[in-house]
Write a protein that holds these residues in place. Structure first.
Motif, PDB file in Angstrom:
ATOM      1  N   GLU A 170      12.058   0.746  -1.211  1.00  0.00           N
ATOM      2  CA  GLU A 170      11.017   1.631  -1.289  1.00  0.00           C
ATOM      3  C   GLU A 170      10.759   2.332  -2.694  1.00  0.00           C
ATOM      4  OE1 GLU A 170      12.000   4.149   2.265  1.00  0.00           O
ATOM      5  OE2 GLU A 170      10.333   2.816   3.329  1.00  0.00           O
ATOM      6  N   GLY A 171      11.971   2.305  -3.527  1.00  0.00           N
ATOM      7  CA  GLY A 171      11.781   2.893  -4.870  1.00  0.00           C
ATOM      8  C   GLY A 171      10.337   2.442  -5.520  1.00  0.00           C
ATOM      9  N   ALA A 172      10.075   1.195  -5.071  1.00  0.00           N
ATOM     10  CA  ALA A 172       8.904   0.790  -5.940  1.00  0.00           C
ATOM     11  C   ALA A 172       7.520   1.374  -5.470  1.00  0.00           C
ATOM     12  CB  ALA A 172       8.711  -0.677  -5.710  1.00  0.00           C
ATOM     13  N   LEU A 173       7.361   2.117  -4.253  1.00  0.00           N
ATOM     14  CA  LEU A 173       6.269   2.806  -4.066  1.00  0.00           C
ATOM     15  C   LEU A 173       5.504   3.628  -4.789  1.00  0.00           C
ATOM     16  CD1 LEU A 173       7.047   3.161  -0.034  1.00  0.00           C
ATOM     17  CD2 LEU A 173       5.791   1.438  -0.998  1.00  0.00           C
ATOM     18  N   PRO A 174       6.192   4.733  -5.332  1.00  0.00           N
ATOM     19  CA  PRO A 174       5.644   5.791  -6.241  1.00  0.00           C
ATOM     20  C   PRO A 174       5.006   5.115  -7.581  1.00  0.00           C
ATOM     21  CG  PRO A 174       8.085   6.162  -6.142  1.00  0.00           C
ATOM     22  CD  PRO A 174       7.678   5.247  -4.881  1.00  0.00           C
ATOM     23  N   VAL A 175       6.007   4.154  -7.835  1.00  0.00           N
ATOM     24  CA  VAL A 175       5.443   3.499  -9.063  1.00  0.00           C
ATOM     25  C   VAL A 175       4.277   2.606  -8.857  1.00  0.00           C
ATOM     26  CG1 VAL A 175       6.263   1.799 -10.948  1.00  0.00           C
ATOM     27  CG2 VAL A 175       8.143   3.346 -10.071  1.00  0.00           C
ATOM     28  N   GLY A 176       4.193   2.021  -7.714  1.00  0.00           N
ATOM     29  CA  GLY A 176       3.012   1.107  -7.383  1.00  0.00           C
ATOM     30  C   GLY A 176       1.800   2.275  -7.302  1.00  0.00           C
ATOM     31  N   ALA A 177       1.859   3.222  -6.757  1.00  0.00           N
ATOM     32  CA  ALA A 177       0.915   4.125  -6.818  1.00  0.00           C
ATOM     33  C   ALA A 177       0.538   4.468  -8.013  1.00  0.00           C
ATOM     34  CB  ALA A 177       1.221   5.498  -5.750  1.00  0.00           C
ATOM     35  N   ALA A 178       1.328   5.037  -8.923  1.00  0.00           N
ATOM     36  CA  ALA A 178       1.076   5.413 -10.442  1.00  0.00           C
ATOM     37  C   ALA A 178       0.363   4.321 -10.986  1.00  0.00           C
ATOM     38  CB  ALA A 178       2.373   5.700 -11.054  1.00  0.00           C
ATOM     39  N   VAL A 179       0.853   3.215 -11.016  1.00  0.00           N
ATOM     40  CA  VAL A 179       0.155   1.747 -11.704  1.00  0.00           C
ATOM     41  C   VAL A 179      -1.268   1.724 -11.187  1.00  0.00           C
ATOM     42  CG1 VAL A 179       0.203  -0.604 -12.198  1.00  0.00           C
ATOM     43  CG2 VAL A 179       2.180   0.614 -12.015  1.00  0.00           C
ATOM     44  N   HIS A 180      -1.527   1.606  -9.879  1.00  0.00           N
ATOM     45  CA  HIS A 180      -2.985   1.662  -9.328  1.00  0.00           C
ATOM     46  C   HIS A 180      -3.707   2.632  -9.880  1.00  0.00           C
ATOM     47  CE1 HIS A 180      -3.720  -1.131  -6.289  1.00  0.00           C
ATOM     48  NE2 HIS A 180      -3.059  -0.845  -5.239  1.00  0.00           N
ATOM     49  N   ALA A 181      -3.264   3.838  -9.914  1.00  0.00           N
ATOM     50  CA  ALA A 181      -3.999   4.977 -10.136  1.00  0.00           C
ATOM     51  C   ALA A 181      -4.549   4.781 -11.627  1.00  0.00           C
ATOM     52  CB  ALA A 181      -3.197   6.288  -9.940  1.00  0.00           C
ATOM     53  N   ALA A 182      -3.307   4.509 -12.596  1.00  0.00           N
ATOM     54  CA  ALA A 182      -3.932   4.269 -13.997  1.00  0.00           C
ATOM     55  C   ALA A 182      -4.668   3.189 -14.262  1.00  0.00           C
ATOM     56  CB  ALA A 182      -2.252   4.068 -14.783  1.00  0.00           C
ATOM     57  N   ILE A 183      -4.612   2.117 -13.496  1.00  0.00           N
ATOM     58  CA  ILE A 183      -5.428   1.036 -13.563  1.00  0.00           C
ATOM     59  C   ILE A 183      -6.929   1.430 -13.440  1.00  0.00           C
ATOM     60  CG2 ILE A 183      -6.164  -1.232 -12.783  1.00  0.00           C
ATOM     61  CD1 ILE A 183      -3.321  -2.091 -12.278  1.00  0.00           C
ATOM     62  N   ALA A 184      -7.273   2.104 -12.368  1.00  0.00           N
ATOM     63  CA  ALA A 184      -8.514   2.581 -12.182  1.00  0.00           C
ATOM     64  C   ALA A 184      -8.947   3.450 -13.123  1.00  0.00           C
ATOM     65  CB  ALA A 184      -8.423   3.202 -10.721  1.00  0.00           C
ATOM     66  N   GLU A 185      -8.354   4.437 -13.516  1.00  0.00           N
ATOM     67  CA  GLU A 185      -8.514   5.790 -14.451  1.00  0.00           C
ATOM     68  C   GLU A 185      -8.768   5.114 -15.833  1.00  0.00           C
ATOM     69  OE1 GLU A 185      -6.672   9.205 -16.695  1.00  0.00           O
ATOM     70  OE2 GLU A 185      -6.370   9.478 -14.351  1.00  0.00           O
ATOM     71  N   ARG A 186      -7.861   4.228 -16.151  1.00  0.00           N
ATOM     72  CA  ARG A 186      -8.094   3.597 -17.710  1.00  0.00           C
ATOM     73  C   ARG A 186      -9.189   2.735 -17.769  1.00  0.00           C
ATOM     74  NH1 ARG A 186      -7.104   7.499 -20.123  1.00  0.00           N
ATOM     75  NH2 ARG A 186      -7.275   6.322 -21.848  1.00  0.00           N
ATOM     76  N   TYR A 187      -9.678   1.849 -16.563  1.00  0.00           N
ATOM     77  CA  TYR A 187     -10.880   0.952 -16.682  1.00  0.00           C
ATOM     78  C   TYR A 187     -12.108   1.685 -16.858  1.00  0.00           C
ATOM     79  CZ  TYR A 187     -14.663  -2.186 -15.174  1.00  0.00           C
ATOM     80  OH  TYR A 187     -15.619  -2.795 -14.944  1.00  0.00           O
ATOM     81  N   LEU A 188     -12.090   2.969 -16.240  1.00  0.00           N
ATOM     82  CA  LEU A 188     -13.337   3.733 -16.262  1.00  0.00           C
ATOM     83  C   LEU A 188     -13.509   4.288 -17.723  1.00  0.00           C
ATOM     84  CD1 LEU A 188     -13.242   5.457 -12.935  1.00  0.00           C
ATOM     85  CD2 LEU A 188     -14.657   3.682 -13.489  1.00  0.00           C
ATOM     86  N   SER A 189     -12.215   4.828 -18.167  1.00  0.00           N
ATOM     87  CA  SER A 189     -12.107   5.275 -19.651  1.00  0.00           C
ATOM     88  C   SER A 189     -12.476   4.202 -20.921  1.00  0.00           C
ATOM     89  CB  SER A 189     -10.676   5.948 -19.826  1.00  0.00           C
ATOM     90  OG  SER A 189     -10.758   6.901 -18.835  1.00  0.00           O
ATOM     91  N   GLU A 190     -11.986   3.076 -20.413  1.00  0.00           N
ATOM     92  CA  GLU A 190     -11.800   2.015 -21.743  1.00  0.00           C
ATOM     93  C   GLU A 190     -12.611   0.800 -21.599  1.00  0.00           C
ATOM     94  OE1 GLU A 190      -7.819   1.185 -22.112  1.00  0.00           O
ATOM     95  OE2 GLU A 190      -7.149   3.163 -22.735  1.00  0.00           O
ATOM     96  N   LEU A 191     -12.707   0.331 -20.230  1.00  0.00           N
ATOM     97  CA  LEU A 191     -13.396  -0.895 -20.240  1.00  0.00           C
ATOM     98  C   LEU A 191     -14.833  -1.001 -19.645  1.00  0.00           C
ATOM     99  CD1 LEU A 191     -10.712  -3.366 -18.883  1.00  0.00           C
ATOM    100  CD2 LEU A 191     -11.461  -3.062 -21.036  1.00  0.00           C
ATOM    101  N   ALA A 192     -15.140   0.198 -18.950  1.00  0.00           N
ATOM    102  CA  ALA A 192     -16.532   0.023 -18.177  1.00  0.00           C
ATOM    103  C   ALA A 192     -17.602  -0.151 -19.289  1.00  0.00           C
ATOM    104  CB  ALA A 192     -16.483   1.246 -17.236  1.00  0.00           C
TER     105      ALA A 192
END
Length: 464
Positions: free
Chosen positions: A442-464
């Motif tokens: 379960e140590g992966a759970l907070p890391v996965g949440a962070a990666v998820h959030a970062a992927i979405a946020e940075r997509y909107l900032s850089e790729l869209a």
């Protein structure tokens, strides 16, 4: 005094010339006078111009939230109370697994958490699915997806949060996927003022059976969405290591079941029968020749007959024989060609022996095209994961013959599917998905949440 004024005028003139050459909004200028000199730093990043913008037009320079996104997203994910909350959410779902299109209590738990965060959502999609929305409510729109369904497996792991439902178990990590996406929602909500567009969170039913992704699409879950991402836990990689690859990642997967119909008779008078066993035998051999003699050896394909059932009397030719199996391929073109050839072989070989055949490909329930990562979206995942976790926590992975109904999304819009490691030998987290002994670190759970959030946020900032 005159000399000092002259120095200041020269510096101001130099700054103005640099600003005119670079574009004033393209500079990140710290206006601090140190010893009579202005400190001018290069821009952190140059935003991509949107289609239709005039030459020389630029978006606003990055704010402090853009500069510190890595530290801040990880900080939000690793708050001790948040870590325990994400783990607790996963454990609640794990104890109450629900099969495809039965994810009622799971959905209620998700909606309760979304209500607590004041995140808007729509329900239902695909009977039991949910689509939540954060951000500006305007384009660009990016989506993150988590699957919710469990498997008809009796859990064999003895631990405090073992499944309480006999014969049902989250043996593929979908409980973790939901927890990570809800965790990402919490992070994105805290940084909603920084989102330069809209994030959709897709909580999807029926990935294991029932092609829930296709039904989510039919209900409009991808409306206005430009790109979509999803994560899956993996026992092959150490905890919190991210892995993916460009292009084909998971195979297309289909199943078939054929009923070969003959004519029953006494085995001593075989000339009075139409023998479905002989027809089925020839069919099985011919099916193997599709891959060995028709497929490009550089195009990985599988055709496997996994079941044959016919007759039960040693002195009686059966009326029919049932055979079935699976087929897999990494190319959409080859995959559908494979399906066509399986159908032709079964029908024609049956007719050679005087039999008829009926074939079911389960296309409404268990028919998944290949999962193919868009090159640009894959590079985005890699860039964000490496930036957030460091290059030592990222791996390029080989393609696998497993299948995922995320492929329905990747057929329609640019998409990327990636893994997060949950392997930890000391915890016994070493078993494959669909094993009754499957468990995760379960140590992966907070890391996965962070990666998820970062992927979405940075997509909107850089790729869209």
């Amino acid at each position: 005094m005159a000399r000092t004024l002259l120095r200041v005028l020269i510096l101001l003139l130099t700054f103005l010339l640099v600003a005119l050459e670079t574009g004033a909004e393209g500079l990140d200028v710290d206006q601090l006078l140190i010893g009579g000199v202005f400190e001018v730093s290069a821009p952190v990043s140059v935003p991509l111009r949107r289609a239709g913008e005039a030459n020389g037009s630029r978006r606003s320079p990055p704010g402090r939230g853009d500069v510190d996104w890595k530290d801040e997203i990880l900080r939000l994910a690793m708050i001790p109370e948040t870590v325990e909350w994400v783990k607790g959410l996963r454990r609640q779902i794990h104890q109450h697994p629900e099969l495809a299109y039965e994810e009622v209590e799971t959905g209620r738990l998700i909606m309760k958490e979304l209500d607590g965060m004041r995140i808007d959502y729509r329900f239902p999609f695909a009977r039991t699915g949910i689509v939540a929305t954060l951000g500006t409510g305007r384009p660009p729109v990016v989506a993150l997806r988590a699957d919710m369904d469990a498997l008809p497996i009796q859990e064999a792991v003895e631990w405090k949060y073992k499944s309480k439902v006999p014969g049902k178990m989250h043996a593929c990590g979908h409980d973790a996927h939901v927890a990570m996406l809800v965790g990402a929602a919490k992070i994105l909500k805290a940084r909603e003022h920084l989102l330069k567009g809209t994030v959709k969170l897709l909580f999807q039913p029926a990935e294991e059976a029932g092609v829930g992704a296709r039904r989510m699409i039919e209900d409009g879950a991808l409306r206005d969405v430009e790109a979509i991402f999803a994560v899956h836990v993996s026992h092959e990689h150490p905890t919190s290591v991210i892995g993916s690859k460009a292009g084909p990642l998971l195979a297309g997967c289909g199943f078939f079941r054929a009923v070969i119909q003959g004519r029953q008779s006494n085995a001593g008078f075989f000339h009075n029968s139409v023998d479905p066993i002989l027809a089925a035998s020839a069919t099985v051999i011919s099916l193997q020749n599709i891959v060995s003699r028709e497929a490009d050896p550089l195009d990985s394909q599988v055709v496997s007959v996994a079941t044959v059932n016919g007759g039960g009397n040693l002195n009686l030719m059966p009326e029919s024989v049932i055979l079935g199996g699976t087929f897999r391929d990494f190319s959409n073109t080859s995959f559908y060609k494979l399906r066509q050839r399986i159908e032709e072989v079964i029908l024609l070989q049956s007719s050679v022996y005087g039999c008829t055949a009926l074939i079911d490909f389960f296309e409404k329930e268990r028919f998944y095209p290949p999962t193919v990562n868009n090159n640009v979206m894959y590079e985005h995942v890699k860039k964000v994961a490496v930036g957030l976790l460091g290059p030592e926590n990222y791996r390029v992975v080989p393609p696998m013959m497993g299948a995922e109904d995320f492929s329905f999304y990747s057929e329609i819009i640019p998409a990327a599917f990636y893994y997060i490691g949950v392997r930890n030998e000391s915890l016994g987290s070493v078993h494959t998905g669909h094993s009754p002994y499957f468990m995760i670190d379960e140590g992966a759970l907070p890391v996965g949440a962070a990666v998820h959030a970062a992927i979405a946020e940075r997509y909107l900032s850089e790729l869209a």
